[in-house]
Design a protein around this motif. Structure first.
Motif, PDB file in Angstrom:
ATOM      1  N   LYS A 139     -18.550 -44.866 -34.320  1.00  0.00           N
ATOM      2  CA  LYS A 139     -17.821 -45.322 -35.174  1.00  0.00           C
ATOM      3  C   LYS A 139     -17.554 -44.314 -36.252  1.00  0.00           C
ATOM      4  O   LYS A 139     -18.190 -43.200 -36.420  1.00  0.00           O
ATOM      5  N   ILE A 140     -16.202 -44.156 -36.835  1.00  0.00           N
ATOM      6  CA  ILE A 140     -15.995 -43.472 -38.054  1.00  0.00           C
ATOM      7  C   ILE A 140     -16.064 -44.327 -39.418  1.00  0.00           C
ATOM      8  O   ILE A 140     -15.836 -45.589 -39.393  1.00  0.00           O
ATOM      9  N   ARG A 141     -16.833 -43.586 -40.499  1.00  0.00           N
ATOM     10  CA  ARG A 141     -16.940 -44.563 -41.523  1.00  0.00           C
ATOM     11  C   ARG A 141     -15.445 -44.762 -42.242  1.00  0.00           C
ATOM     12  O   ARG A 141     -15.345 -45.626 -43.138  1.00  0.00           O
ATOM     13  N   ASP A 142     -14.589 -43.970 -42.051  1.00  0.00           N
ATOM     14  CA  ASP A 142     -13.354 -43.979 -42.641  1.00  0.00           C
ATOM     15  C   ASP A 142     -12.453 -45.277 -42.120  1.00  0.00           C
ATOM     16  O   ASP A 142     -12.541 -45.670 -41.214  1.00  0.00           O
ATOM     17  N   GLY A 143     -11.596 -45.687 -43.242  1.00  0.00           N
ATOM     18  CA  GLY A 143     -10.713 -46.564 -42.962  1.00  0.00           C
ATOM     19  C   GLY A 143      -9.241 -45.876 -42.959  1.00  0.00           C
ATOM     20  O   GLY A 143      -9.195 -44.649 -43.506  1.00  0.00           O
ATOM     21  N   VAL A 144      -8.158 -46.603 -43.125  1.00  0.00           N
ATOM     22  CA  VAL A 144      -6.868 -46.115 -43.296  1.00  0.00           C
ATOM     23  C   VAL A 144      -6.762 -45.285 -44.762  1.00  0.00           C
ATOM     24  O   VAL A 144      -6.224 -44.109 -44.841  1.00  0.00           O
ATOM     25  N   SER A 145      -7.258 -45.816 -45.731  1.00  0.00           N
ATOM     26  CA  SER A 145      -7.189 -45.579 -47.093  1.00  0.00           C
ATOM     27  C   SER A 145      -7.940 -43.882 -47.198  1.00  0.00           C
ATOM     28  O   SER A 145      -7.504 -43.070 -47.504  1.00  0.00           O
ATOM     29  N   GLU A 146      -9.265 -44.083 -46.469  1.00  0.00           N
ATOM     30  CA  GLU A 146     -10.029 -42.831 -46.585  1.00  0.00           C
ATOM     31  C   GLU A 146      -9.288 -41.444 -45.995  1.00  0.00           C
ATOM     32  O   GLU A 146      -9.129 -40.405 -46.314  1.00  0.00           O
ATOM     33  N   TRP A 147      -8.405 -42.018 -44.741  1.00  0.00           N
ATOM     34  CA  TRP A 147      -7.905 -40.934 -43.896  1.00  0.00           C
ATOM     35  C   TRP A 147      -6.770 -40.315 -44.777  1.00  0.00           C
ATOM     36  O   TRP A 147      -6.457 -39.020 -44.681  1.00  0.00           O
ATOM     37  N   GLN A 148      -5.887 -41.360 -45.278  1.00  0.00           N
ATOM     38  CA  GLN A 148      -4.885 -40.982 -46.150  1.00  0.00           C
ATOM     39  C   GLN A 148      -5.120 -40.188 -47.088  1.00  0.00           C
ATOM     40  O   GLN A 148      -4.505 -39.126 -47.465  1.00  0.00           O
ATOM     41  N   ALA A 149      -6.223 -40.570 -48.075  1.00  0.00           N
ATOM     42  CA  ALA A 149      -6.394 -39.633 -49.033  1.00  0.00           C
ATOM     43  C   ALA A 149      -7.105 -38.524 -48.902  1.00  0.00           C
ATOM     44  O   ALA A 149      -6.922 -37.466 -49.718  1.00  0.00           O
ATOM     45  N   ALA A 150      -7.526 -38.300 -47.602  1.00  0.00           N
ATOM     46  CA  ALA A 150      -7.949 -36.831 -47.142  1.00  0.00           C
ATOM     47  C   ALA A 150      -6.721 -36.145 -46.667  1.00  0.00           C
ATOM     48  O   ALA A 150      -6.987 -34.959 -46.359  1.00  0.00           O
ATOM     49  N   GLY A 151      -5.661 -36.471 -46.620  1.00  0.00           N
ATOM     50  CA  GLY A 151      -4.092 -35.887 -46.267  1.00  0.00           C
ATOM     51  C   GLY A 151      -4.185 -35.744 -44.818  1.00  0.00           C
ATOM     52  O   GLY A 151      -3.434 -34.970 -44.356  1.00  0.00           O
ATOM     53  N   MET A 152      -4.672 -36.719 -44.161  1.00  0.00           N
ATOM     54  CA  MET A 152      -4.568 -36.856 -42.648  1.00  0.00           C
ATOM     55  C   MET A 152      -3.508 -37.745 -42.344  1.00  0.00           C
ATOM     56  O   MET A 152      -3.165 -38.744 -43.260  1.00  0.00           O
ATOM     57  N   PRO A 153      -2.855 -37.568 -41.207  1.00  0.00           N
ATOM     58  CA  PRO A 153      -1.563 -38.404 -41.026  1.00  0.00           C
ATOM     59  C   PRO A 153      -2.058 -39.730 -40.653  1.00  0.00           C
ATOM     60  O   PRO A 153      -3.246 -40.294 -40.201  1.00  0.00           O
ATOM     61  N   VAL A 154      -1.150 -40.679 -41.191  1.00  0.00           N
ATOM     62  CA  VAL A 154      -1.312 -42.307 -41.079  1.00  0.00           C
ATOM     63  C   VAL A 154       0.205 -42.772 -40.700  1.00  0.00           C
ATOM     64  O   VAL A 154       0.806 -42.500 -41.164  1.00  0.00           O
ATOM     65  N   ILE A 155       0.082 -43.813 -39.709  1.00  0.00           N
ATOM     66  CA  ILE A 155       1.362 -44.250 -39.303  1.00  0.00           C
ATOM     67  C   ILE A 155       1.319 -45.610 -40.044  1.00  0.00           C
ATOM     68  O   ILE A 155       0.450 -46.686 -39.855  1.00  0.00           O
ATOM     69  N   ALA A 156       2.347 -45.537 -40.819  1.00  0.00           N
ATOM     70  CA  ALA A 156       2.498 -46.907 -41.898  1.00  0.00           C
ATOM     71  C   ALA A 156       3.715 -47.645 -41.345  1.00  0.00           C
ATOM     72  O   ALA A 156       5.070 -47.147 -41.482  1.00  0.00           O
ATOM     73  N   ALA A 157       3.695 -48.957 -41.273  1.00  0.00           N
ATOM     74  CA  ALA A 157       5.089 -49.840 -40.848  1.00  0.00           C
ATOM     75  C   ALA A 157       5.958 -49.140 -40.003  1.00  0.00           C
ATOM     76  O   ALA A 157       7.096 -49.193 -40.496  1.00  0.00           O
ATOM     77  N   GLY A 158       5.476 -48.353 -38.836  1.00  0.00           N
ATOM     78  CA  GLY A 158       6.523 -47.801 -38.331  1.00  0.00           C
ATOM     79  C   GLY A 158       6.955 -46.395 -38.512  1.00  0.00           C
ATOM     80  O   GLY A 158       7.769 -45.877 -37.612  1.00  0.00           O
ATOM     81  N   ILE A 159       6.610 -45.758 -39.523  1.00  0.00           N
ATOM     82  CA  ILE A 159       6.767 -44.459 -39.968  1.00  0.00           C
ATOM     83  C   ILE A 159       5.754 -43.618 -40.186  1.00  0.00           C
ATOM     84  O   ILE A 159       4.637 -44.340 -41.041  1.00  0.00           O
ATOM     85  N   ALA A 160       5.558 -42.516 -39.921  1.00  0.00           N
ATOM     86  CA  ALA A 160       4.447 -41.602 -40.480  1.00  0.00           C
ATOM     87  C   ALA A 160       4.420 -41.623 -41.895  1.00  0.00           C
ATOM     88  O   ALA A 160       5.431 -41.246 -42.493  1.00  0.00           O
ATOM     89  N   ALA A 161       3.049 -41.603 -42.289  1.00  0.00           N
ATOM     90  CA  ALA A 161       2.950 -41.438 -43.857  1.00  0.00           C
ATOM     91  C   ALA A 161       2.259 -40.067 -44.249  1.00  0.00           C
ATOM     92  O   ALA A 161       1.170 -39.681 -43.154  1.00  0.00           O
TER      93      ALA A 161
END
Length: 161
Positions: A139-161
């Motif tokens: 597992k990774i400890r990160d959730g979406v918020s941790e991933w996003q806060a680190a500047g990593m790409p997140v897919i949000a509601a059909g669009i890349a964030a």
């Protein structure tokens, strides 16, 4: 307002974070609490999966492995959460459905599970279940918020964030 209304869903409202700074703030607050509250650190250590079952690979390398198809990301949160925002290259495999959908997982691939973040246990349960039946999973400890806060790409509601 740190949240934006994304859509109405029956009587409920689906929100998204207003920006990366909101994700960073939430993560920073959690990290400060962890750093200063010994009881919180102890609780996290007791709740968390065996450290040997956590991924020690950095986010960038893990993302590259997923891009190359070397690992399978499984998002074990409920489907609505995965639809709202998720890491790149995920397979939505809610914890409640894993046992019925094992045929979707390849035994010759490493599996990396994630859920809502470090205080959540869905990914711990998924790791335990899949390891018990012979899958290579961590597992990774990160959730979406941790991933996003680190500047990593997140897919949000059909669009890349």
């Amino acid at each position: 307002m740190p949240f934006k209304v994304l859509r109405q869903d029956g009587k409920g409202v689906i929100y998204r974070l207003a920006g990366d700074d909101v994700a960073a703030l939430g993560v920073a607050l959690r990290q400060v609490a962890e750093a200063h509250l010994a009881e919180l650190r102890q609780a996290l250590e007791q709740m968390a999966v065996d450290p040997a079952k956590r991924s020690v690979i950095g986010r960038e390398e893990l993302l590259e492995q997923a891009r190359r198809g070397e690992v399978i990301f499984i998002d074990v949160r409920p489907p609505a959460e995965c639809e709202f925002a998720h890491l790149p290259f995920p397979r939505s495999l809610p914890l409640a459905e894993i046992e019925h959908r094992l045929s979707e997982l390849l035994r010759d691939k490493d599996i990396v599970a994630y859920c809502r973040g470090p205080f959540r246990l869905l990914s711990d349960e998924a790791v335990a279940l899949l390891q018990a039946i012979g899958y290579r999973v961590r597992k990774i400890r990160d959730g979406v918020s941790e991933w996003q806060a680190a500047g990593m790409p997140v897919i949000a509601a059909g669009i890349a964030a």
